[in-house]
Write a protein that holds these residues in place. Structure first.
Motif, PDB file in Angstrom:
ATOM      1  N   LYS A  16       0.858  -1.187   0.000  1.00 48.25           N
ATOM      2  CA  LYS A  16       0.000   0.000   0.000  1.00 48.25           C
ATOM      3  C   LYS A  16       0.900   1.244   0.000  1.00 48.25           C
ATOM      4  CE  LYS A  16      -3.769   1.935   2.542  1.00 48.25           C
ATOM      5  NZ  LYS A  16      -3.244   2.693   3.675  1.00 48.25           N
ATOM      6  N   THR A  17       1.338   1.618  -1.186  1.00 54.38           N
ATOM      7  CA  THR A  17       2.309   2.712  -1.263  1.00 54.38           C
ATOM      8  C   THR A  17       1.735   3.970  -1.889  1.00 54.38           C
ATOM      9  OG1 THR A  17       3.094   1.627  -3.270  1.00 54.38           O
ATOM     10  CG2 THR A  17       4.420   1.356  -1.298  1.00 54.38           C
ATOM     11  N   PHE A  18       0.493   3.882  -2.397  1.00 56.98           N
ATOM     12  CA  PHE A  18       0.017   5.052  -3.136  1.00 56.98           C
ATOM     13  C   PHE A  18      -0.316   6.232  -2.240  1.00 56.98           C
ATOM     14  CE2 PHE A  18      -3.559   2.042  -2.960  1.00 56.98           C
ATOM     15  CZ  PHE A  18      -4.467   2.786  -2.224  1.00 56.98           C
ATOM     16  N   ASP A  19      -0.436   5.978  -0.912  1.00 55.93           N
ATOM     17  CA  ASP A  19      -0.587   7.106   0.008  1.00 55.93           C
ATOM     18  C   ASP A  19       0.805   7.568   0.405  1.00 55.93           C
ATOM     19  OD1 ASP A  19      -0.929   8.866   2.038  1.00 55.93           O
ATOM     20  OD2 ASP A  19      -2.301   7.613   3.206  1.00 55.93           O
ATOM     21  N   SER A  20       1.227   8.692  -0.157  1.00 59.05           N
ATOM     22  CA  SER A  20       2.634   9.068  -0.021  1.00 59.05           C
ATOM     23  C   SER A  20       2.987   9.584   1.369  1.00 59.05           C
ATOM     24  CB  SER A  20       3.011  10.098  -1.085  1.00 59.05           C
ATOM     25  OG  SER A  20       2.407  11.329  -0.759  1.00 59.05           O
ATOM     26  N   SER A  21       1.968   9.794   2.231  1.00 60.72           N
ATOM     27  CA  SER A  21       2.287  10.233   3.585  1.00 60.72           C
ATOM     28  C   SER A  21       2.798   9.068   4.432  1.00 60.72           C
ATOM     29  CB  SER A  21       1.057  10.860   4.232  1.00 60.72           C
ATOM     30  OG  SER A  21       0.058   9.868   4.381  1.00 60.72           O
ATOM     31  N   GLU A  22       2.569   7.847   3.940  1.00 64.08           N
ATOM     32  CA  GLU A  22       3.021   6.665   4.693  1.00 64.08           C
ATOM     33  C   GLU A  22       4.323   6.133   4.112  1.00 64.08           C
ATOM     34  OE1 GLU A  22       0.073   3.647   4.928  1.00 64.08           O
ATOM     35  OE2 GLU A  22      -1.486   5.018   5.633  1.00 64.08           O
ATOM     36  N   PHE A  36       0.159  -9.054  -7.034  1.00 63.59           N
ATOM     37  CA  PHE A  36      -0.478  -7.979  -7.801  1.00 63.59           C
ATOM     38  C   PHE A  36      -0.418  -6.647  -7.064  1.00 63.59           C
ATOM     39  CE2 PHE A  36      -2.276 -11.938  -9.301  1.00 63.59           C
ATOM     40  CZ  PHE A  36      -2.197 -11.771 -10.678  1.00 63.59           C
ATOM     41  N   ALA A  37      -0.501  -5.587  -7.858  1.00 61.03           N
ATOM     42  CA  ALA A  37      -0.460  -4.249  -7.286  1.00 61.03           C
ATOM     43  C   ALA A  37      -1.710  -3.977  -6.459  1.00 61.03           C
ATOM     44  CB  ALA A  37      -0.342  -3.212  -8.400  1.00 61.03           C
ATOM     45  N   VAL A  38      -1.545  -3.237  -5.379  1.00 59.11           N
ATOM     46  CA  VAL A  38      -2.675  -2.722  -4.613  1.00 59.11           C
ATOM     47  C   VAL A  38      -3.096  -1.444  -5.329  1.00 59.11           C
ATOM     48  CG1 VAL A  38      -3.466  -1.880  -2.376  1.00 59.11           C
ATOM     49  CG2 VAL A  38      -1.626  -3.592  -2.499  1.00 59.11           C
ATOM     50  N   GLU A  39      -4.290  -1.466  -5.886  1.00 56.85           N
ATOM     51  CA  GLU A  39      -4.652  -0.369  -6.772  1.00 56.85           C
ATOM     52  C   GLU A  39      -5.417   0.732  -6.056  1.00 56.85           C
ATOM     53  OE1 GLU A  39      -5.603  -2.052 -10.939  1.00 56.85           O
ATOM     54  OE2 GLU A  39      -6.159  -3.625  -9.532  1.00 56.85           O
ATOM     55  N   PRO A  40      -5.124   1.946  -6.385  1.00 52.87           N
ATOM     56  CA  PRO A  40      -5.923   3.055  -5.846  1.00 52.87           C
ATOM     57  C   PRO A  40      -7.281   3.080  -6.564  1.00 52.87           C
ATOM     58  CG  PRO A  40      -4.319   3.878  -7.431  1.00 52.87           C
ATOM     59  CD  PRO A  40      -4.082   2.400  -7.321  1.00 52.87           C
ATOM     60  N   VAL A  41      -8.170   3.956  -6.135  1.00 50.84           N
ATOM     61  CA  VAL A  41      -9.438   4.093  -6.856  1.00 50.84           C
ATOM     62  C   VAL A  41      -9.166   4.959  -8.086  1.00 50.84           C
ATOM     63  CG1 VAL A  41     -11.826   4.892  -6.695  1.00 50.84           C
ATOM     64  CG2 VAL A  41     -10.693   3.897  -4.698  1.00 50.84           C
ATOM     65  N   TYR A  42      -9.095   4.303  -9.235  1.00 49.57           N
ATOM     66  CA  TYR A  42      -8.696   5.025 -10.452  1.00 49.57           C
ATOM     67  C   TYR A  42      -9.643   6.169 -10.788  1.00 49.57           C
ATOM     68  CZ  TYR A  42      -5.474   1.144 -11.217  1.00 49.57           C
ATOM     69  OH  TYR A  42      -4.479   0.218 -11.083  1.00 49.57           O
ATOM     70  N   LYS A  43     -10.916   5.965 -10.464  1.00 54.77           N
ATOM     71  CA  LYS A  43     -11.913   6.986 -10.820  1.00 54.77           C
ATOM     72  C   LYS A  43     -11.621   8.335 -10.174  1.00 54.77           C
ATOM     73  CE  LYS A  43     -15.776   3.961 -11.682  1.00 54.77           C
ATOM     74  NZ  LYS A  43     -16.951   3.359 -11.081  1.00 54.77           N
ATOM     75  N   ASP A  44     -10.914   8.287  -9.060  1.00 61.50           N
ATOM     76  CA  ASP A  44     -10.565   9.556  -8.414  1.00 61.50           C
ATOM     77  C   ASP A  44      -9.567  10.362  -9.244  1.00 61.50           C
ATOM     78  OD1 ASP A  44     -12.154   8.653  -6.434  1.00 61.50           O
ATOM     79  OD2 ASP A  44     -10.537   8.178  -5.011  1.00 61.50           O
ATOM     80  N   TYR A  45      -8.937   9.697 -10.180  1.00 63.16           N
ATOM     81  CA  TYR A  45      -7.877  10.354 -10.951  1.00 63.16           C
ATOM     82  C   TYR A  45      -8.175  10.463 -12.441  1.00 63.16           C
ATOM     83  CZ  TYR A  45      -5.058   9.529  -6.794  1.00 63.16           C
ATOM     84  OH  TYR A  45      -4.578   9.509  -5.519  1.00 63.16           O
TER      85      TYR A  45
END
Lengths: 354, 85, 400
Positions: A16-22, A36-45
Motif C-alpha cells: 500500500k504505497t500510493f498514500d505518499s504520507s506513509e 499484484f499491485a494494490v490499486e488506488p481508486v482510479y476513478k478519483d484520478y
C-alpha cells in the motif's frame, strides 16, 4: 552543469504505497508466485470516458504520474520519459490470442493500440496536453534506468526544467504461465517472509508503476539529488565489486561514504550471487536494504528502490522489513543502488540527501 | 427493430467499455459521436468489426461508418437492410 | 563535450537490398520491394502486400554463424546483420579503444517467435528458449553480443514508428555530452502477424502498392528492415583519421498530444519536431536541401505531414519525397532506414523519387519529387512519426 533533484515520488505497487504520507506502515505479506499491485481508486484520478480503454498498466502509469505531478505542485512538465520492460502485456496477450483463436478475423484495434510500448507515455502526454519530448525505453531491467539517465542528461544541460519519469509493468496470466514453465517464476509458492532466503530458482513476479518528477530546481518537497546513474548490458559476477568501486571513484566517493546500499536481490538462487558479491565484500559494514520480497520482480521493479531510497533520505527512517543486515548508521546521506535481472542489464545509481 | 436497437445498445456498452452506462441511458436518436456519447475514431473501428462479426456486414472504408453510426436509429436501419446474419 | 556527431559507418537490410550498396542500387533504379506475403503464414497472404527481406531465418542464422539452439528472433537476426555491416563500414577494430554504446529501437521485438509458438510452448519443450527472447530489449542484447559490445551502455527505445529516429537522437546527445565516444544507433523490426493484423484493424493498410502524397492514397504497406549508423565524436574521428559519411546536425522530438494513433489535422507535433531540429542544427528552413518525409501513404499522415512541412517551410518547401513506396513502412526501424537513405542522398548528390504518385493532393499544392534528381545536397531532413503522438525529426549534413 546543473544538479538534478527528485522533487516528487509516487508508487503503485503490491504494497500500500500510493498514500505518499506513509512509508510501508503496514506490510502485506504475499504468499503466491505472482503478486499484484494494490490499486488506488482510479476513478478519483481518471475520468471514466478516458479510463474505459485503459489497460491496468496504463491506469497505474497515468495515476502514478498524476500523483507525482500533484506532489510536485506542477500541472505541466517539459518532457515525459517512461520505461517498461513488457509494455501493456495484457493487451498484447489479448490481441495475440485473438489472432490465433479467431484465425485472424474479427479483431479490434483497441488492444493492438494499447500493446504499443509507448502507450503509457503517449496517454500521459494526451492527458496533460504535453507536447514536449516523449520517450519510452524498453530495455529489460534497465528500462527505467535509461529514462533516468536521459532525464538527468537533459536537466544537467538545462534542456528542460521539470521532467516526469516513470517505470511501469503489469502482470498478465498467459505470460505468467510461460514464465513458470521456464522456471523464471518459482515452482512453488513462497512467502514474502522467506523469499529472499528461499534458495530456490526463479523469482516471484510483481507489477507496479513508480513515477517521479525530476528537476534542476530543488523544491521544498525535494527528496534527493540524483548524483549518478550508470547502466551495463553485461557484467560477470566477478566484475561487480570492481565496477561498483570504480563507479564510486568516478563520483569521488569511497565505500565508507555510502550510508546504505539498496540491492535488487529477488531470492533467485541462480542470480542473487551478484548481490552477494557486494554484500559480503565491499559493503559488509554498510546497512543493506532489500525490497523485492515486498513487491516481487519485474523489469521496472528497480524504481521502487529509488522510491524507498528517496523516502529514507527524506525521513531518515528505514522500516525494519527492508533491512537485510543488522548494520545501522546515525544518518543517511548517500545511498548506492544496484540492480540486475538474470545476470543482465545492471545498474548503479547514487542518491544523496539534499 | 426495437429488439435490434436494444441489442445494439447492450453490445455497444460492452464492446466499448462504457462502464457507467446502461442501455436506458442511450436514446435511439442520441448522437453516438460528437456531443452525444462522444465516441471517437477508434470506437468507430470497433463498431465496424461489430457489424462484420454480428451481422455479416463488411465495410472497407472507415468513412462509410460516419453516416451509419450517427445514432442507434441509423445503425439499426442500416443493419436491417444489409445484414447477412 | 564533442561539437560534432560524425557518422562513420552504416548498414542496412530491407526489402530492397541486403546491404547499403544493394539498397542504393534499388533506390536509383526505382525498384520497389513490395510483394505479396511469402514468409508468414497468414490468411491475408494473397491480399496484403508487404516489403519482405529476401533471406529466410535459417539463411540469416547461417550468415551470422549461429548454432541451431540459438534463440534469436527475426528482429535480432536482421538487426545483427545491419549492425555488423555498419561496424565493418566504420572500420572498427578495437571495440575497447573508445567508450562504445548501442542504442537500438524496435516495436515488435520477438513477437514473430511468440506468435508462432504461443500455445505450443505449453505443450512442447522444443521452442521454449524463445520465451525469454520475446521482450523488446532482447534483440538489442543479441546485437550487442554480435558486435562484441559488453559491459557497456546498451538500451532500447520503443516509441512506435519514430523509435529509430529517437535512437539516433539519443546517440547524438550521448556523444555531444561526452558520455560516449562512439555509439551504434538504429532499429530493427521484423514482419509479424501481430503487426499485419494490428494495422489491418486500424484500416490503414493499402490493398495495393502504397502511394505517398497521392490524392487517392489508400494506406500503407508494412515492411521489415533493420539499419544502424555508427556515430563518433570529433576526438575519435581525429584520433583514427576516419572518413566521415556525414554528420547528425539536428534533432527534435515532440508530442502531438492529439490522439492515440492519428496525427492532428495540422501536424502540431510534426511542426514542433522540425522546428526543434532546425534550432539544434542552428539552421533556418532555407538551409534544408531535401526532406525525406515520413510519407506513409495513409490519408491522415500525408495530409498532416504535408501541412506541417508548409507551416515550417512556408512558400519555399524544399524537394521532398517518401521512400516508403520502396520498402514499405518499416515501423520502429523506419527512422534508421531513412537515415541511411538520407546519407546516401547526400553522398551521391541525388534525390530518390517518390514512387507510385499519380494525382496531386487537393489540400495543398506541394508535390513530391517524382523522378530521380541530381542536385548538390548539403543537408537532408528526415521525419518519423509514430503512434502515441510521437514525432521526430533528424537533420543530417555533409559537412560539420
Amino acid at each position: 552543469m546543473k544538479k538534478v533533484y527528485i522533487n516528487s515520488i509516487a508508487s503503485i505497487s503490491p504494497q500500500k504505497t500510493f498514500d505518499s504520507s506513509e512509508f510501508l506502515n503496514e506490510i502485506i505479506i504475499h504468499e503466491d508466485q505472482v503478486v499484484f499491485a494494490v490499486e488506488p481508486v482510479y476513478k478519483d484520478y481518471i475520468p471514466p470516458a478516458a479510463a474505459r480503454r485503459m489497460a491496468k498498466g496504463i491506469k497505474m502509469g497515468v495515476v502514478a504520474s498524476k500523483m507525482a505531478l500533484r506532489e510536485a505542485g506542477l500541472e505541466q512538465v517539459d518532457a515525459i520519459i517512461t520505461g517498461t520492460g513488457m509494455g501493456c502485456l495484457r493487451d498484447s496477450e489479448k490481441f495475440l490470442s485473438g489472432i490465433i483463436d479467431n484465425n485472424e478475423q474479427f479483431l479490434t484495434p483497441t488492444s493492438f493500440i494499447q500493446s504499443t510500448h509507448n502507450t503509457v507515455g503517449g496517454q500521459i502526454a494526451l492527458e496533460l496536453q504535453c507536447k514536449g519530448y516523449n520517450f519510452t525505453y524498453v530495455h529489460g531491467s534497465n528500462s527505467f534506468e535509461s529514462a533516468l539517465m536521459d532525464a538527468k542528461l537533459q536537466l544537467e544541460l538545462e534542456e528542460a526544467e521539470n521532467i516526469l519519469i516513470g517505470g511501469v509493468d503489469e502482470l498478465a496470466d498467459y505470460t505468467t504461465k510461460l514464465n513458470k514453465i521456464i522456471h523464471h517464476i518459482k515452482d512453488k509458492k513462497t512467502s514474502s517472509h522467506n523469499l529472499l532466503d528461499s534458495k530456490t530458482k526463479g523469482a516471484v513476479f510483481g507489477e507496479g508503476a513508480n513515477f517521479f518528477v525530476l528537476s534542476n530546481k530543488k523544491q521544498a518537497t525535494a527528496y534527493a539529488e540524483v548524483v549518478s546513474v550508470k547502466i551495463f548490458n553485461t557484467l560477470s559476477e566477478s566484475d561487480v565489486a570492481e565496477t561498483a568501486l570504480s563507479f564510486l571513484k568516478e563520483n569521488n566517493l569511497t565505500v565508507e561514504a555510502i550510508d546504505a546500499i539498496v540491492l535488487g536481490r529477488n531470492g533467485d538462487v541462480e542470480f542473487d550471487g551478484f548481490y552477494t558479491k557486494l554484500s559480503l565484500s565491499l559493503f559488509s559494514n554498510t546497512p543493506q536494504i532489500c525490497y523485492k520480497h515486498l513487491i516481487g520482480e519485474f523489469n521496472t521493479a528497480s524504481p521502487f528502490g529509488i522510491w524507498l531510497a528517496s523516502k529514507i533520505l527524506k525521513t531518515q527512517n528505514v522500516p525494519n522489513v527492508l533491512k537485510w543486515n543488522e548494520k545501522n548508521t546515525s544518518s543517511y546521506n548517500t545511498i548506492l543502488l544496484y540492480n540486475q535481472y538474470r545476470g543482465e542489464n545492471h545498474s548503479f545509481i547514487i542518491l544523496k540527501s539534499c | 427493430m426495437e429488439a435490434l436497437k436494444q441489442e445494439l445498445k447492450e453490445n455497444i456498452i460492452e464492446q466499448l467499455n462504457l462502464e457507467d452506462m446502461t442501455a436506458e441511458d442511450i436514446a435511439d436518436d442520441d448522437m453516438l459521436f460528437g456531443d452525444g456519447l462522444a465516441l471517437d475514431s477508434i470506437d468507430a473501428l470497433e463498431l465496424i468489426v461489430m457489424l462484420d462479426k454480428n451481422y455479416g456486414i463488411k465495410l472497407t472504408d472507415p468513412k462509410e461508418g460516419r453516416a451509419i453510426f450517427e445514432s442507434i436509429n441509423t445503425m439499426a436501419a442500416y443493419i436491417s437492410e444489409h445484414r447477412s446474419k | 563535450m564533442s561539437q560534432g556527431v560524425a557518422i562513420t559507418g552504416m548498414g542496412i537490410i530491407s526489402a530492397i537490398g541486403n546491404n547499403v550498396a544493394e539498397n542504393f542500387r534499388s533506390l536509383v533504379e526505382g525498384k520497389k520491394g513490395i510483394t505479396t506475403i511469402s514468409k508468414i503464414n497468414t490468411i491475408h497472404k494473397d491480399v496484403i502486400k508487404v516489403g519482405e527481406i529476401g533471406y529466410t531465418n535459417s539463411q540469416l542464422e547461417h550468415i551470422l554463424g549461429l548454432t541451431p539452439d540459438n534463440n534469436y528472433s527475426r528482429t535480432g537476426l536482421i538487426g545483427a546483420i545491419a549492425a555488423k555491416e555498419a561496424f565493418a563500414n566504420a572500420g572498427i577494430k578495437d571495440i575497447n579503444a573508445f567508450k562504445t554504446g548501442l542504442i537500438s529501437a524496435t516495436s515488435v521485438g520477438g513477437m514473430d517467435m511468440t506468435e508462432k509458438y504461443y500455445y505450443d510452448y505449453l505443450e512442447h519443450e522444443t521452442h521454449r528458449r524463445y520465451i525469454a527472447s520475446h521482450h523488446a530489449g532482447d534483440s538489442t542484447q543479441k546485437i550487442a553480443e554480435q558486435l562484441g559490445i559488453d559491459k557497456s551502455l546498451v538500451t532500447t527505445i520503443s516509441t512506435a514508428c519514430s523509435s529509430a529516429a529517437n535512437a539516433i537522437m539519443l546517440g547524438a546527445r550521448l556523444i555531444k555530452s561526452g558520455q560516449l565516444d562512439r555509439v551504434i544507433v538504429g532499429g530493427s523490426d521484423c514482419m509479424s502477424k501481430f503487426t499485419i493484423n494490428g494495422f489491418k484493424t486500424l484500416m490503414i493498410l493499402s490493398d495495393t502498392y502504397n502511394t505517398p502524397f497521392d490524392e487517392n492514397r489508400k494506406g500503407l504497406n508494412l515492411g521489415e528492415a533493420a539499419a544502424f549508423l555508427v556515430l563518433e565524436s570529433d576526438a575519435v574521428v581525429k584520433a583514427e583519421n576516419k572518413p566521415v559519411l556525414g554528420y547528425v546536425k539536428g534533432y527534435g522530438n515532440a508530442n502531438d498530444a492529439f490522439h492515440q494513433t492519428a496525427s492532428s489535422d495540422h501536424g502540431d507535433g510534426a511542426t514542433l519536431a522540425m522546428e526543434k531540429a532546425l534550432k539544434v542544427a542552428g539552421y533556418t528552413p532555407k538551409d534544408i536541401d531535401y526532406i525525406n518525409a515520413h510519407g506513409t501513404a495513409t490519408g491522415n499522415n500525408d495530409l498532416s505531414e504535408g501541412r506541417a512541412i508548409i507551416r515550417v517551410f512556408g512558400e519555399e518547401v524544399p524537394d521532398f519525397s517518401s521512400t516508403k513506396a520502396y520498402t514499405g513502412h518499416t515501423l520502429a526501424a523506419a527512422g534508421a532506414i531513412e537515415a541511411v537513405y538520407s546519407i546516401l542522398a547526400m553522398q551521391n548528390n541525388v534525390i530518390f523519387p517518390n514512387l507510385n504518385f499519380k494525382t496531386q493532393m487537393k489540400e495543398f499544392n506541394i508535390t513530391p519529387q517524382l523522378e530521380l534528381k541530381e542536385k548538390e545536397l548539403q543537408t537532408v531532413m528526415s521525419n518519423s512519426f509514430g503512434f502515441g503522438g510521437n514525432c521526430s525529426t533528424v537533420i543530417f549534413s555533409k559537412n560539420q
